[in-house]
Design an enzyme around this catalytic site. Sequence first.
Site, PDB file in Angstrom:
ATOM      1  N   LYS A 194      21.466 -74.699  31.571  1.00  0.00           N
ATOM      2  CA  LYS A 194      20.099 -74.275  31.233  1.00  0.00           C
ATOM      3  C   LYS A 194      19.080 -75.127  31.987  1.00  0.00           C
ATOM      4  O   LYS A 194      18.099 -74.615  32.518  1.00  0.00           O
ATOM      5  CB  LYS A 194      19.889 -74.370  29.714  1.00  0.00           C
ATOM      6  N   GLN A 196      20.516 -77.171  20.877  1.00  0.00           N
ATOM      7  CA  GLN A 196      21.827 -76.590  21.174  1.00  0.00           C
ATOM      8  C   GLN A 196      22.721 -76.613  19.932  1.00  0.00           C
ATOM      9  O   GLN A 196      22.906 -77.647  19.312  1.00  0.00           O
ATOM     10  CB  GLN A 196      22.488 -77.368  22.329  1.00  0.00           C
ATOM     11  N   ASP A 234      14.783 -69.473  21.603  1.00  0.00           N
ATOM     12  CA  ASP A 234      16.119 -68.969  21.255  1.00  0.00           C
ATOM     13  C   ASP A 234      16.010 -67.754  20.330  1.00  0.00           C
ATOM     14  O   ASP A 234      16.980 -67.025  20.134  1.00  0.00           O
ATOM     15  CB  ASP A 234      16.928 -70.068  20.531  1.00  0.00           C
TER      16      ASP A 234
END
Length: 291
Positions: free
Chosen positions: A52, A96, A119
């Site tokens: 990412k 994460q 997200d």
Amino acid sequence: MIILDGKKTSSDIKVEIAESVKQLKIQGKKTPHLAAILVGTDGASMTYVTSKVKACELVGFNSTLIELPEETSEEKLLNEIEKLNNNNDIDGFIVQLPLPKHIDEQKVVEAVNPTKDVDGFHPTNVGRMALDLPCFLPATPYGILELLERYQVETQGKHVVVIGRSHIVGRPMSILMSQKRKAGDATVTIAHSRTKNLKELTLQADIIVAALGIPEFLTGDMVKQGVTIIDVGITRVGDATKKSGYRLAGDVHFESVSPKSAFITPVPGGVGPMTIAMLLKNTLLACELKV
Ligand code: NAD
């Protein structure tokens, strides 16, 4: 059989994003800035976060990686999140997952300011998604929609069977594909671990989204001719012939399913790269919405 090439499509999307960033810079506007928090040293999580961050560099975003030790307390993590919520230069950030067992994941998800929740996991964004309102779509389902759209896979009136009901893939996928939208307007069945006679359902499916995390679960005898297959699964399976000692396996048995498929995503190189591209797209959107 047409391969839905997520690697190529995600590269195309990244080129488009890089062009938008160039334009923002020319206009003297803010450079998008994505931050990621990684707690612990889980191998797969480290790989995802590194990809990412690399992708941010590629498109010209600024990026910040905050690495915290495995034993980080929930309070400390929530503090870090609050700092990012209050940092005006950060347009969007992710924590994460999965997190170490001593941290309440739901508390963490809810601590992220929904306007920075690229997200798309915060209940506000999930609710807005379900109501068809503007929001950050969760990156993996968003990537699947984009792939279907760019390859012009017909979804209207089709029977989609989604296998898996997780909050990040199966559930949102089932909602999105049933909505009146591009890559939507489908009739959706959502299957899970308690579903009976799954094979009867998958044999009726025009499109199957496999997101259960069991390597090579969906086999050729479970699908009809002309089916479209979206394989979300990524599992590390031991493989002594590989230098790393493992290979990545999807939830679909590619050898037996692909000959019957009209369209199919490979693993790796299918849904995975699309997820990262859509995270960048959400971050660009977050930056644009701020100005
Ligand atoms: P999860 O583990 O949270 O949920 C799995 C789901 O599958 C559950 O809802 C469960 O009910 C269902 N299930 C389990 N066994 C089943 C069975 N025998 N029959 C039918 N349903 C069954 O999964 P997740 O987080 O959605 O991840 C699924 C897979 O997708 C994993 O391999 C994960 O690594 C992968 N994944 C990939 C990406 C990507 O970017 N490509 C993103 C997220 C997850």
